[in-house]
Structure formats: structure tokens, C-alpha cells
Design a protein around this motif. Structure first.
Motif, PDB file in Angstrom:
ATOM      1  N   ILE A 165       0.874  -1.172   0.000  1.00 48.75           N
ATOM      2  CA  ILE A 165       0.000   0.000   0.000  1.00 48.75           C
ATOM      3  C   ILE A 165       0.915   1.227   0.000  1.00 48.75           C
ATOM      4  N   PHE A 166       0.952   1.924  -1.140  1.00 50.84           N
ATOM      5  CA  PHE A 166       1.822   3.068  -1.301  1.00 50.84           C
ATOM      6  C   PHE A 166       1.063   4.378  -1.099  1.00 50.84           C
ATOM      7  N   GLU A 167       1.751   5.354  -0.523  1.00 48.60           N
ATOM      8  CA  GLU A 167       1.228   6.709  -0.375  1.00 48.60           C
ATOM      9  C   GLU A 167      -0.200   6.749   0.190  1.00 48.60           C
ATOM     10  N   PRO A 168      -0.426   6.101   1.329  1.00 46.83           N
ATOM     11  CA  PRO A 168      -1.782   6.141   1.903  1.00 46.83           C
ATOM     12  C   PRO A 168      -2.152   7.570   2.296  1.00 46.83           C
ATOM     13  N   ASP A 169      -3.437   7.846   2.327  1.00 45.46           N
ATOM     14  CA  ASP A 169      -3.882   9.200   2.654  1.00 45.46           C
ATOM     15  C   ASP A 169      -3.776   9.508   4.143  1.00 45.46           C
ATOM     16  N   ARG A 170      -3.415   8.498   4.935  1.00 43.88           N
ATOM     17  CA  ARG A 170      -3.229   8.702   6.369  1.00 43.88           C
ATOM     18  C   ARG A 170      -2.316   7.618   6.921  1.00 43.88           C
ATOM     19  N   LYS A 171      -1.673   7.921   8.052  1.00 44.40           N
ATOM     20  CA  LYS A 171      -0.927   6.883   8.768  1.00 44.40           C
ATOM     21  C   LYS A 171      -1.945   5.989   9.459  1.00 44.40           C
ATOM     22  N   TYR A 172      -1.593   4.742   9.654  1.00 46.61           N
ATOM     23  CA  TYR A 172      -2.417   3.874  10.485  1.00 46.61           C
ATOM     24  C   TYR A 172      -1.494   3.060  11.365  1.00 46.61           C
ATOM     25  N   THR A 173      -1.977   2.783  12.558  1.00 47.18           N
ATOM     26  CA  THR A 173      -1.121   2.158  13.550  1.00 47.18           C
ATOM     27  C   THR A 173      -1.853   1.009  14.249  1.00 47.18           C
ATOM     28  N   LEU A 174      -1.211   0.418  15.216  1.00 46.74           N
ATOM     29  CA  LEU A 174      -1.780  -0.712  15.937  1.00 46.74           C
ATOM     30  C   LEU A 174      -3.179  -0.381  16.435  1.00 46.74           C
ATOM     31  N   GLY A 175      -4.099  -1.309  16.213  1.00 45.15           N
ATOM     32  CA  GLY A 175      -5.470  -1.120  16.638  1.00 45.15           C
ATOM     33  C   GLY A 175      -6.371  -0.502  15.574  1.00 45.15           C
ATOM     34  N   ASP A 176      -5.778   0.071  14.527  1.00 49.42           N
ATOM     35  CA  ASP A 176      -6.573   0.616  13.428  1.00 49.42           C
ATOM     36  C   ASP A 176      -7.005  -0.509  12.494  1.00 49.42           C
ATOM     37  N   SER A 177      -7.842  -0.176  11.541  1.00 50.29           N
ATOM     38  CA  SER A 177      -8.276  -1.116  10.505  1.00 50.29           C
ATOM     39  C   SER A 177      -8.198  -0.432   9.148  1.00 50.29           C
ATOM     40  N   ILE A 178      -7.970  -1.225   8.112  1.00 48.91           N
ATOM     41  CA  ILE A 178      -7.981  -0.713   6.742  1.00 48.91           C
ATOM     42  C   ILE A 178      -8.860  -1.623   5.898  1.00 48.91           C
TER      43      ILE A 178
END
Length: 150
Positions: free
Chosen positions: A114-127
Motif C-alpha cells: 500500500i503506497f502513499e496512503p492518505d493517512r498513517k495507520y497504527t496498531l489497533g486501526d483497521s484498513i
């Protein structure tokens, strides 16, 4: 009394469907996705990885031909291989899933970048990911973010 029972069943059925839809937006009996997870993007601009297992329950070989996500305009399928003692990662146009077989997308093998996502995501997040197969099957999944495979 029958109307009340019917309305109650419809209500609970819709609640169940909405809950199932949050994790598996599209369900197919021919292809199943399991063990899905994604690595966090802690530093903006860095790519992320997504992993899962694909099981082909069909009588014919199928191929994963496209992956998209609402968090990035650029999502690619990659394979990591060893050539002449050097680890190499390259983009692939499809991933074949054999008849009644499985393919595991994991670190060090096939995986999703996943390149250049519109936001950072970290532990506990979902995509979210949308997986498109050559057979026309489209499966939407929600992946939880972990530091390593759960």
C-alpha cells in the motif's frame, strides 16, 4: 403474534447482516479469505503491507488480478524471491490460486503493498481492501493492523 415474530426476525437478521458486513463486506462460497492483517504505517510516506490467505473452493483455477483500498490510490501485488543469493521484491500482475488450493500472502512471499496512503495507520486501526478475481468474484475485507502476524 406472527407479525411480531416476523418483525423481530427481520430486525435481528438485519443486525447480524450489518455486523457481518463490517468485517466481510462480500462473501463468496468459491473463494474465501482468512488470517487477514496489515502492518502499521507509523512514518508518513512509507508503504504498508497487507497479508491474508486465499482459499479456492472452486473446481477451476482462479487468479487475484487487482487489489484496491479507500486509503490509497496505489495498491500493488508483490512477490519477494531469492535470486543468486539476493532477495528481490517485484510487482506481479496476478496471483494464481490453484483448484481447491490455498495461497498465503505473507512477509517474505506474496504480499500486498500500500503506497502513499492518505493517512498513517497504527496498531489497533483497521484498513479496507477490495480483492478482484479473474472469475469476476469481488471480495471486500477489513484488516486489523498488527505489528506482526497474529
Amino acid at each position: 403474534m406472527k407479525k411480531i415474530l416476523f418483525i423481530t426476525l427481520v430486525f435481528f437478521g438485519q443486525s447480524f447482516a450489518v455486523n457481518a458486513e463490517q468485517r466481510d463486506i462480500s462473501i463468496s462460497k468459491d473463494i474465501s479469505i482468512s488470517d487477514e492483517w496489515a502492518r502499521p504505517i507509523i512514518i508518513a510516506g512509507r508503504p504498508g503491507g497487507a497479508y491474508f490467505t486465499i482459499k479456492n473452493n472452486n473446481q477451476e483455477t482462479d487468479s487475484l488480478i487487482n487489489v484496491t483500498s479507500s486509503i490509497s490510490q496505489r495498491v500493488e501485488m508483490h512477490e519477494r524471491t531469492m535470486k543468486n543469493g539476493v532477495m528481490k521484491m517485484s510487482q506481479v500482475s496476478s496471483i494464481d490460486i490453484p483448484t481447491r488450493g490455498t495461497v498465503e500472502l505473507k512477509p517474505g512471499g506474496y504480499h500486498i503493498m500500500i503506497f502513499e496512503p492518505d493517512r498513517k495507520y497504527t496498531l489497533g486501526d483497521s484498513i479496507d481492501l477490495t480483492l478482484e478475481f479473474e472469475s469476476g468474484i469481488i471480495i471486500k475485507k477489513i484488516l486489523d493492523v498488527y505489528a506482526r502476524q497474529p
